[in-house]
Write an enzyme that holds these catalytic residues in place. Structure first.
Site, short mmCIF file in Angstrom:
data_model
loop_
_atom_site.label_atom_id
_atom_site.label_comp_id
_atom_site.label_asym_id
_atom_site.label_seq_id
_atom_site.Cartn_x
_atom_site.Cartn_y
_atom_site.Cartn_z
N GLY A 1 -100.39 -49.13 47.91
CA GLY A 1 -100.45 -47.67 47.92
C GLY A 1 -100.34 -47.03 49.29
O GLY A 1 -100.19 -45.82 49.38
N CYS B 1 -86.81 -40.05 17.86
CA CYS B 1 -85.45 -40.12 18.42
C CYS B 1 -84.45 -39.91 17.29
O CYS B 1 -84.51 -40.56 16.26
CB CYS B 1 -85.21 -41.46 19.09
SG CYS B 1 -83.50 -41.70 19.62
N CYS C 1 -82.41 -43.49 17.02
CA CYS C 1 -83.01 -44.75 16.59
C CYS C 1 -84.31 -44.53 15.81
O CYS C 1 -84.89 -45.49 15.31
CB CYS C 1 -83.26 -45.67 17.79
SG CYS C 1 -84.63 -45.15 18.83
N CYS D 1 -84.17 -40.88 22.89
CA CYS D 1 -84.82 -41.75 23.87
C CYS D 1 -84.24 -41.49 25.25
O CYS D 1 -83.01 -41.41 25.41
CB CYS D 1 -84.59 -43.21 23.53
SG CYS D 1 -85.44 -43.76 22.06
N CYS E 1 -82.80 -47.77 23.30
CA CYS E 1 -82.41 -47.06 22.08
C CYS E 1 -81.22 -47.76 21.41
O CYS E 1 -81.21 -47.97 20.20
CB CYS E 1 -82.04 -45.63 22.46
SG CYS E 1 -81.66 -44.56 21.07
#
Lengths: 284, 364
Positions: free
Chosen positions: A40, A250, A253, A272, A278
């Site tokens: 970080g 979606c 899909c 998606c 997808c």
């Protein structure tokens, strides 16, 4: 005189493997090692000018080029899409300068470079995720002075950040931070999670894979090593919220369990963001 | 498809590249040779080399041609080219007094030590748009007399105005006794507080317009951290580049580059400053780019006097690079639909939170 210059310069070279000269790549790898050792923490590095403009993934590109080897396979996505123009452009730069294989399948890739998303597929210790970072400083919205920012990180003084989140909640009823949600990494540094959606944040926590963040314009790299705590900053009684989609599916899909993006105006307006995921779901 | 307009992957990119290339290279006018660019657009080439931090007139001309004259784009091409090259050596330190001057202006004195050389300049040329093209080669033909009392090949030594002021005991002595290595901004990002060498090299590579803008913002904008200076030296000329010979270890001159050098005299008037003395700001950049070198010299002394009190140093270090600012500005053209979707979601969340906390009585 010119023969001396030629002697010093050596024979003219074509563009080197992975574009950058070897010394530069080594320098970037050194910075990355430091970044992995201090999760970080933003490590400054001598960011090079790349064939793509700063702000267009030059930091992620430098990382990918510094760590890539001849046996790697690269996947590049932008907004989750392998076919986005910027993803295509970065991918062809990497493959044309290295000759390595490219893929849109996450499980076939060893390096996944991305802007704004983490692939939906679970990644493992076989993957390195490289995220392009426009703004590496999570505290810039609350403090502009760079000396003060350095002090705040050094002393772990994130009180202004907490006050800002509190004021947000009190004024607006919710925490309005959208993407790039600030997270505490390994209980030490607050880190900018690029602008990935909040949806992707829990997937960084205790992840099996290494994530490397590259900010070319701001000349910083940072990292989340595998199995590191990544906690979004929030209050005990205010649960962290990912993007709600209220049961949307979606339209291609039928998926409900992925991050969906919106197409305004159309009847079934969600699809998606991860296009490779997808497509695979549809062909199964 | 929702994002079809800007999607389309490789084919779209290649069509775009071809459009640029074919309309540029296929233009019916005669092809643009690089010697035309270096010879006739000298100041443009100088500016590109300065902002790129690379002295290579021929390459700069090629970059400008490839970039259809876009300065930032040409600078980008040169810097990205530089990224592919290893650093094979570091040249010897040169003394700015070794410059072979083509131009020298001393506004601070009427008769400085050494000549005032107006040189190649349009400073005092009426800016009248010339619509006729001169076909014959012009001869330099001064109206009357010679441009200087002495012939130009016996230039008396130029006395540097900072030395003059020092001899008059009018100058703060900030000369350093240590010989520290300069901060290399191409290998480590500078951040405040930074050594002066980091500020100077940042400004030497800065975008000319950004530096002039930074200067003028301080003159008329909300910042006001600098005064108008008096210029001691404005010089332009050729400098030698010298390296250590790999075999003999002797210094060898391997080429030349042109620079603009400026000394800016500052009238110290701060509470904690010596009112009896002047100080000097310094500017130096590749090529003939006087407005950049002057802005640099003035910002150099302003930053020194500011001494971390304001955020001037951060502005200089962080906001004057042309590739940084332009690249980030233009990245807004990239798709942002994932982040924007997240923003819309929070707008709706705020609205719902308001509805839930609002009083429940119905409105008329």
């Amino acid at each position: 005189m010119s023969s001396t210059v030629d002697e010093i310069a050596g024979p003219p070279q074509s563009v080197p493997f992975a574009l950058l000269d070897e010394e530069s790549k080594r320098e970037i790898r050194r910075a990355l090692l430091q970044a992995v050792c201090i999760p970080g923490f933003q490590v400054p590095f001598g960011s090079r000018e790349m064939p793509v403009a700063r702000g267009w993934g030059s930091g992620g590109l430098q990382i990918s080029l510094a760590i890539v080897g001849v046996n790697d396979t690269i996947k590049v996505i932008d907004q989750g899409d392998d076919e986005g123009v910027n993803a295509v452009n970065l991918r062809r730069l990497i493959t044309s300068s290295t000759g390595i294989e490219e893929t849109s399948e996450t499980d076939e890739a060893t390096i996944v470079q991305s802007r704004h998303r983490i692939p939906e597929d679970a990644m493992t210790s076989d993957h390195i995720l490289v995220l392009q970072v426009p703004v590496p400083e999570p505290l810039r919205g609350i403090e502009r002075n760079m000396k003060e920012l350095e002090r705040m990180h050094a002393e772990g003084d994130y009180s202004k950040m907490w006050v800002s989140l509190y004021e947000d909640k009190v004024r607006n009823g919710v925490i309005t931070q959208t993407t790039g949600y600030p997270c505490l990494v390994a209980q030490r540094y607050v880190m900018a999670t690029t602008p990935i959606p909040r949806w992707d944040i829990p997937r960084l926590h205790q992840a099996e894979f290494l994530t490397l963040f590259g900010a070319g314009r701001e000349k910083r790299v940072y990292a989340i090593p595998p199995f590191t705590d990544v906690e979004p900053l929030t209050f005990e009684d205010v649960p962290f919220e990912v993007e709600a989609s209220n049961g949307a599916k979606c339209r291609l899909c039928g998926s409900e369990e992925t991050f969906l993006v919106e197409t305004p105006g159309s009847e079934s307006r969600w699809s998606c963001s991860d296009t490779a995921w997808c497509r695979r779901k549809r062909t199964k | 498809m929702g994002y079809a307009a800007a999607r389309g992957g490789l084919a779209a990119i290649e069509f775009a590249e071809n459009l640029v290339q074919e309309l540029r290279d296929g233009h019916p006018s005669s092809p643009l040779e690089t010697d035309q660019v270096t010879g006739r657009l000298r100041l443009l080439v100088d500016r590109v080399m300065g902002e790129a931090g690379l002295w290579a007139p021929e390459l700069a001309a090629q970059a400008l041609r490839q970039a259809e004259g876009d300065v930032i784009e040409a600078v980008h091409l040169l810097r990205a080219f530089k990224s592919t090259l290893p650093r094979i050596g570091i040249s010897e330190v040169v003394d700015a007094d070794d410059m072979i001057p083509e131009r020298r202006i001393v506004p601070a004195f009427r008769e400085p030590g050494g000549p005032q050389i107006l040189g190649r300049s349009t400073d005092y040329t009426a800016r009248m748009l010339s619509t006729t093209r001169r076909e014959t080669k012009p001869k330099v033909q001064p109206a009357s007399g010679t441009p200087a009392d002495e012939p130009l090949d016996v230039i008396p030594p130029m006395q540097r105005m900072s030395d003059v002021l020092r001899d008059m005991q009018l100058l703060v002595d900030r000369r350093r006794t240590d010989d520290s290595e300069p901060f290399d901004i191409t290998r480590m990002p500078a951040k405040p507080p930074a050594p002066r060498s980091a500020r100077l090299s940042t400004m030497a590579r800065a975008e000319t317009g950004a530096l002039v803008g930074q200067w003028y913002r301080n003159i008329l904008g909300p910042d006001g951290y600098l005064h108008e200076v008096t210029l001691g030296e404005v010089r332009h000329g050729a400098m030698p580049i010298t390296v250590t010979h790999p075999v003999t270890r002797n210094p060898v001159k391997i080429g030349e580059y042109r620079v603009t050098e400026v000394e800016a005299i500052e009238d110290l008037d701060g509470i904690d400053e010596d009112r009896a003395l002047f100080d000097i700001g310094y500017g130096l950049c590749f090529g003939q780019n006087e407005r950049k070198a002057i802005a640099m010299a003035n910002l150099d002394i302003a930053c020194h006097r500011d001494d971390q009190r304001s955020e001037l140093e951060q502005s200089i270090l962080m906001t004057t690079d042309g590739l940084d600012s332009s690249g980030f500005l233009e990245h807004l053209k990239l798709p942002h639909y994932v982040t924007f979707r997240s923003m819309i979601e929070r707008k709706i969340a705020v609205r719902q939170a308001r509805l839930q906390s609002a009083p429940t009585e119905s409105k008329p």
